[in-house]
Design an enzyme around this catalytic site. Structure first.
Site, short mmCIF file in Angstrom:
data_model
loop_
_atom_site.label_atom_id
_atom_site.label_comp_id
_atom_site.label_asym_id
_atom_site.label_seq_id
_atom_site.Cartn_x
_atom_site.Cartn_y
_atom_site.Cartn_z
N ARG A 102 0.89 -1.18 0.00
CA ARG A 102 0.00 0.00 0.00
C ARG A 102 0.92 1.22 0.00
O ARG A 102 1.74 1.39 0.90
CB ARG A 102 -0.91 0.03 1.22
CG ARG A 102 -1.64 1.36 1.35
CD ARG A 102 -2.74 1.38 2.36
NE ARG A 102 -3.91 0.66 1.87
CZ ARG A 102 -5.13 0.78 2.38
NH1 ARG A 102 -5.36 1.59 3.40
NH2 ARG A 102 -6.14 0.09 1.89
N HIS A 129 -7.55 0.98 -6.42
CA HIS A 129 -7.73 0.11 -5.25
C HIS A 129 -8.45 -1.16 -5.74
O HIS A 129 -9.63 -1.38 -5.43
CB HIS A 129 -8.54 0.85 -4.19
CG HIS A 129 -8.49 0.25 -2.82
ND1 HIS A 129 -7.72 -0.88 -2.52
CD2 HIS A 129 -9.11 0.60 -1.65
CE1 HIS A 129 -7.88 -1.18 -1.24
NE2 HIS A 129 -8.70 -0.30 -0.69
N GLN A 132 -10.28 -3.73 -3.32
CA GLN A 132 -11.55 -3.24 -2.81
C GLN A 132 -12.68 -3.48 -3.81
O GLN A 132 -13.75 -3.99 -3.47
CB GLN A 132 -11.44 -1.72 -2.52
CG GLN A 132 -12.73 -1.11 -2.06
CD GLN A 132 -13.18 -1.64 -0.71
OE1 GLN A 132 -12.41 -1.63 0.23
NE2 GLN A 132 -14.42 -2.11 -0.61
N ASP A 220 -17.34 7.32 -1.64
CA ASP A 220 -16.12 7.17 -0.84
C ASP A 220 -15.82 8.53 -0.21
O ASP A 220 -16.48 9.53 -0.54
CB ASP A 220 -14.97 6.69 -1.76
CG ASP A 220 -13.69 6.34 -1.00
OD1 ASP A 220 -13.75 6.23 0.25
OD2 ASP A 220 -12.63 6.20 -1.64
N CYS A 259 -16.48 1.86 0.66
CA CYS A 259 -15.35 0.98 1.00
C CYS A 259 -14.92 1.11 2.45
O CYS A 259 -14.23 0.22 2.96
CB CYS A 259 -14.19 1.24 0.05
SG CYS A 259 -13.47 2.89 0.24
N ARG A 287 -13.93 -8.41 1.79
CA ARG A 287 -12.50 -8.14 1.58
C ARG A 287 -11.70 -9.40 1.95
O ARG A 287 -10.77 -9.79 1.26
CB ARG A 287 -12.02 -6.96 2.46
CG ARG A 287 -12.60 -5.61 2.11
CD ARG A 287 -12.15 -5.13 0.73
NE ARG A 287 -10.71 -5.12 0.53
CZ ARG A 287 -9.88 -4.15 0.91
NH1 ARG A 287 -10.33 -3.07 1.48
NH2 ARG A 287 -8.56 -4.23 0.68
#
Ligand code: CP
Ligand code: NVA
Length: 323
Positions: A102, A129, A132, A220, A259, A287
């Site tokens: 990340r 991402h 996700q 988001d 998310c 996830r």
């Protein structure tokens, strides 16, 4: 041979992505570890940004697949003192079976993958991402059936998560409507790529219009990790809040996704995120299942990914190398 990196949805074909989702679903339903994963496989995770879901779900996922994880914080590594990401990739490849990163700059991920001889997974960059959105696709299909031909509305900042939704639209055949301020719209290059790949993408500045008849409304945060113009973002994004009025435009039985982490009162009202249409906890749970699907693909023998765009060439493997 190029390792099976999971860098982005646009770097993978439909068959591979479907394999990952199907594997995740089978593991979730039957709880069985797929064949072909080396017992004790080691996952190294480098987090240059904070995380709750990605960190814990990957750690639990590799553990439940019979492997182990090592958490690496850049400040505890020589990476934090200037060792290059390329050298870090070469060294870690001699110890571990798969690396998750990340980070902020997407180029850092590409540099890591270009120099690793084991699979590299994108755990979020400023660009995308993908883990996700794989979990989001799984959640949608679990609750609403096949996503092909359905309508997904993205309301808010067209950020890294939205980019992965655009990538996935080209592979899964849903209509993707984005409502965002002009300042935070997807790049013309991304839209041109998506349309060339046959994706059905609409961009407007009207949240209600975007939500009309949608099967799923997604949003988001307005300020992502690394964004430094919080005040301006909050001002420009205020009309793009997902609230009762926006959800009322969506199809009957539409779901709401986020998310997480969420900011109630900003991008979504508490009434929506804590209400009956919200599926955010299923999304967060998935996830874990999707990470298993991704790890199983990266570590298994199924078909390989397309070579990632912009991947740097690797140096030849020295003789006697473990892998
Ligand atoms: N959604 C998500 O990636 O959460 P974390 O930042 O907690 O990993
Ligand atoms: N867009 C958000 C996602 C967090 C999981 C960020 O990049 O901070």
């Amino acid at each position: 041979m190029t390792p099976k990196h999971f860098l982005d949805i646009d770097a993978l074909d439909r068959k591979t992505l479907r394999f990952i989702l199907d594997t995740a679903t089978k593991i979730k339903r039957k709880g069985r570890v797929p064949k072909g994963i080396k017992p004790g496989a080691v996952l190294a995770m480098i987090f240059e940004k904070p995380s709750t879901r990605t960190r814990v779900s990957f750690e639990v996922a590799i553990h439940e697949l019979g492997g182990k994880s090592i958490m690496l914080a850049p400040e505890d590594m020589q990476l934090g003192r200037g060792e290059t990401i390329a050298d870090t990739a070469r060294v870690l490849s001699r110890y571990v079976d798969v690396i998750m990163l990340r980070t902020g700059p997407h180029d850092t991920l590409i540099e890591l993958a270009g120099n690793a001889s084991v699979p590299v997974i994108n755990g979020l960059t400023c660009r995308s991402h993908p883990c996700q959105v794989m979990a989001d696709l799984m959640t949608f299909e679990e609750l609403k059936g096949p996503i092909k031909g359905r309508t997904i509305a993205w309301i808010g900042d067209a950020n890294n998560v939205a980019t992965s939704w655009v990538h996935a639209a080209s592979r899964f055949g849903y209509r993707f409507r984005i409502a965002c301020p002009r300042e935070f719209a997807p790049s013309p290059e991304l839209l041109a790529w998506a349309r060339e790949e046959g994706a059905d993408i609409e961009v407007s500045e009207d949240p209600r219009e975007a939500a009309r008849g949608a099967d799923c409304v997604v949003t988001d945060v307005w300020v992502s990790m690394g964004d430094n113009d919080e005040k301006r973002r909050k001002q420009l994004l205020r009309p793009f809040q997902v609230n009762r009025e926006v959800m009322a435009q969506a199809a009957k039985g539409a779901i709401f996704m986020h998310c997480l982490p969420a900011h109630r009162g900003d991008e979504v009202t508490a009434e929506v995120i804590d209400g009956p249409q919200s599926v955010v906890w299923d999304e967060a749970e998935n996830r874990l299942h999707v990470q298993k699907g991704i790890l199983a693909w990266c570590l298994g023998k199924e078909s390989r990914a397309r070579k990632p765009r912009n991947a740097k060439p690797r140096r030849a493997k020295p003789r006697g190398a473990r892998r």
